[in-house]
Design an enzyme around this catalytic site. Structure first.
Site, short mmCIF file in Angstrom:
data_model
loop_
_atom_site.label_atom_id
_atom_site.label_comp_id
_atom_site.label_asym_id
_atom_site.label_seq_id
_atom_site.Cartn_x
_atom_site.Cartn_y
_atom_site.Cartn_z
N ASP A 127 0.81 -1.23 0.00
CA ASP A 127 0.00 0.00 0.00
C ASP A 127 0.85 1.28 0.00
O ASP A 127 0.34 2.35 -0.34
CB ASP A 127 -0.92 0.04 1.23
CG ASP A 127 -1.83 -1.17 1.32
OD1 ASP A 127 -2.07 -1.80 0.27
OD2 ASP A 127 -2.28 -1.50 2.44
N MET A 169 -5.87 -2.64 -4.93
CA MET A 169 -5.78 -2.56 -3.47
C MET A 169 -5.17 -1.21 -3.04
O MET A 169 -4.96 -0.33 -3.85
CB MET A 169 -4.95 -3.71 -2.94
CG MET A 169 -5.70 -5.02 -2.89
SD MET A 169 -4.67 -6.29 -2.11
CE MET A 169 -5.89 -7.57 -1.83
N ARG A 171 -5.87 -0.09 0.46
CA ARG A 171 -6.58 0.28 1.69
C ARG A 171 -7.02 1.75 1.64
O ARG A 171 -7.62 2.13 0.65
CB ARG A 171 -5.70 0.01 2.89
CG ARG A 171 -6.51 -0.44 4.06
CD ARG A 171 -5.66 -0.90 5.18
NE ARG A 171 -5.92 -2.28 5.50
CZ ARG A 171 -5.23 -2.98 6.36
NH1 ARG A 171 -4.19 -2.45 6.96
NH2 ARG A 171 -5.57 -4.21 6.62
O1 F6P Z 1 -2.40 -4.00 3.39
C1 F6P Z 1 -2.23 -4.81 2.26
C2 F6P Z 1 -3.56 -5.24 1.71
O2 F6P Z 1 -3.32 -6.02 0.57
C3 F6P Z 1 -4.55 -4.12 1.41
O3 F6P Z 1 -4.25 -3.44 0.21
C4 F6P Z 1 -5.85 -4.86 1.41
O4 F6P Z 1 -6.94 -4.03 1.74
C5 F6P Z 1 -5.64 -5.89 2.48
O5 F6P Z 1 -4.24 -6.04 2.64
C6 F6P Z 1 -6.26 -7.23 2.18
O6 F6P Z 1 -6.08 -8.05 3.28
P1 F6P Z 1 -6.36 -9.60 3.33
O7 F6P Z 1 -5.18 -10.28 2.69
O8 F6P Z 1 -6.45 -9.89 4.77
O9 F6P Z 1 -7.61 -9.85 2.55
#
Ligand code: F6P
Length: 343
Positions: A127, A169, A171
């Site tokens: 991110d 992605m 966040r």
């Molecule tokens: O923080 C990294 C990230 O890939 C974000 O971009 C995304 O919102 C989140 O992690 C997804 O998390 P998970 O792998 O728990 O679904």
């Protein structure tokens, strides 16, 4: 010294390169004994480890993921877990711990440092939203994966005169969307830092197609936010750190574009493809530099610090500064650079 290493939070390409660099310099130059904690903070709480040495790190430089495993475990969530984690470090006679992670993992590292642990942090996340470092490793790879996908979406979009919405992605930061959208020649880039009005977006797309353009790529950050009252979004579950699980806005935006413009619209959600696979050369080098700097910080006793990239140099910053606030895209800068390409 006996030095523990853990990887926490969402994985990202380059984690193994950091581990390899720590182990290589720790074992060969300092004569350290390295110990890997399994699955982030969960391994420290439960005392689950893997031996780490130069032999075990052979061949991992180009491998995505993390040989130590990762989790989003928060020791400050369940009573007694912090005590268990500190007891593990004491029982195993750990002189230091290197925590490789993003905002959440490093936030725990900071608090655990205040509670008595000797911790050094290494910033990671696709991110790129960590303060105090200009870049985190993993970001460059994720952006390249998105751009490769957008290039492919372009050709099929042109064949069918379609609008292609690509959700990425990031966040609550729009770094991946901004870089991937600019590099991929997107017609629209929607980021959390700049709430969007779907009516304005669709007007610009319509104008573009009326001027004879075939195909439009719309890059939507998973955390993009509509201006208040303009578009309803469902909210998702929360993880152990209280973060909402994002994802799905791309489909909402695509439906709305098609409904308002009548142009055929499709959506692609890149999801975890952005986090998988081999790191780019840039990320391998940045991760290696961070790993070397982290084990040096341990031997200098620079606990409570994180290694960071500033002005092209790897420096040390207090963990507190690193987790104080998110680094987000400056909406003014974004509008100045990306604006001329919209509409
Ligand atoms: O923080 C990294 C990230 O890939 C974000 O971009 C995304 O919102 C989140 O992690 C997804 O998390 P998970 O792998 O728990 O679904």
């Amino acid at each position: 010294m006996r030095v523990g290493v853990l990887t926490g939070g969402g994985d990202c390409p380059g984690l193994n390169a950091v581990i390899r660099a720590i182990v290589r310099k720790g074992e060969r130059e300092y004569g350290d004994e390295l110990v890997g904690f399994r699955d982030g903070w969960r391994g420290v709480i439960e005392g689950r480890t893997s031996p780490l040495d130069v032999e075990r790190c052979r061949g991992i430089l180009p491998r995505g993921g993390t040989i130590l495993g990762s989790s989003r475990t928060n020791p400050y969530r369940i009573e007694g877990d912090v005590r268990r984690a500190l007891d593990t470090l004491a029982d195993m006679k750990m002189d230091a711990l290197i925590a490789i992670g993003g905002e959440d993992t490093l936030g725990v590292a900071h608090r655990l440092g205040q509670d008595g642990a000797s911790v050094v942090g290494v910033p990671k996340t696709i991110d790129n939203d960590l303060s105090a470092t200009e870049l985190t490793f993993g970001f460059h790879t994720a952006v390249q994966i998105c751009v490769d996908a957008i290039d492919r979406l372009h050709t099929t979009a042109e064949s069918h005169d379609r609008v292609m919405v690509c959700e990425v992605m990031g966040r609550h930061a729009g770094w991946i969307a901004t870089y991937a959208g600019l590099a991929g020649g997107a017609a629209e880039i929607l980021i959390p830092e700049q709430p969007f009005d779907i009516a304005e977006v669709t007007d610009r797309i319509r104008r573009r197609h009326e001027r004879g353009r075939y195909a439009s790529i719309v890059v939507v950050a998973e955390g993009a936010t509509p201006k208040e009252g303009t578009l309803a979004l469902a909210s998702g579950e929360r993880d152990q750190f209280g973060h909402v699980r994002l994802g799905g806005i791309g489909a909402v935006v695509a439906t709305e574009i098609e409904r308002r413009t009548g142009y055929e619209t499709r959506v692609t959600i890149l999801g975890h493809i952005q986090r998988g696979g081999t790191p780019t050369a840039f990320d391998r080098v940045l991760a290696t530099r961070f790993g070397i700097a982290a084990i040096e910080a341990v031997h200098d006793g620079a606990f409570g610090h994180m290694v960071a990239l500033q002005g092209g140099h790897v420096v040390r910053v207090p963990l507190e500064a690193a987790v104080a606030e998110l680094k987000t895209v400056d909406p003014g800068d974004f509008a100045r650079v990306a604006g001329p390409f919209f509409g």
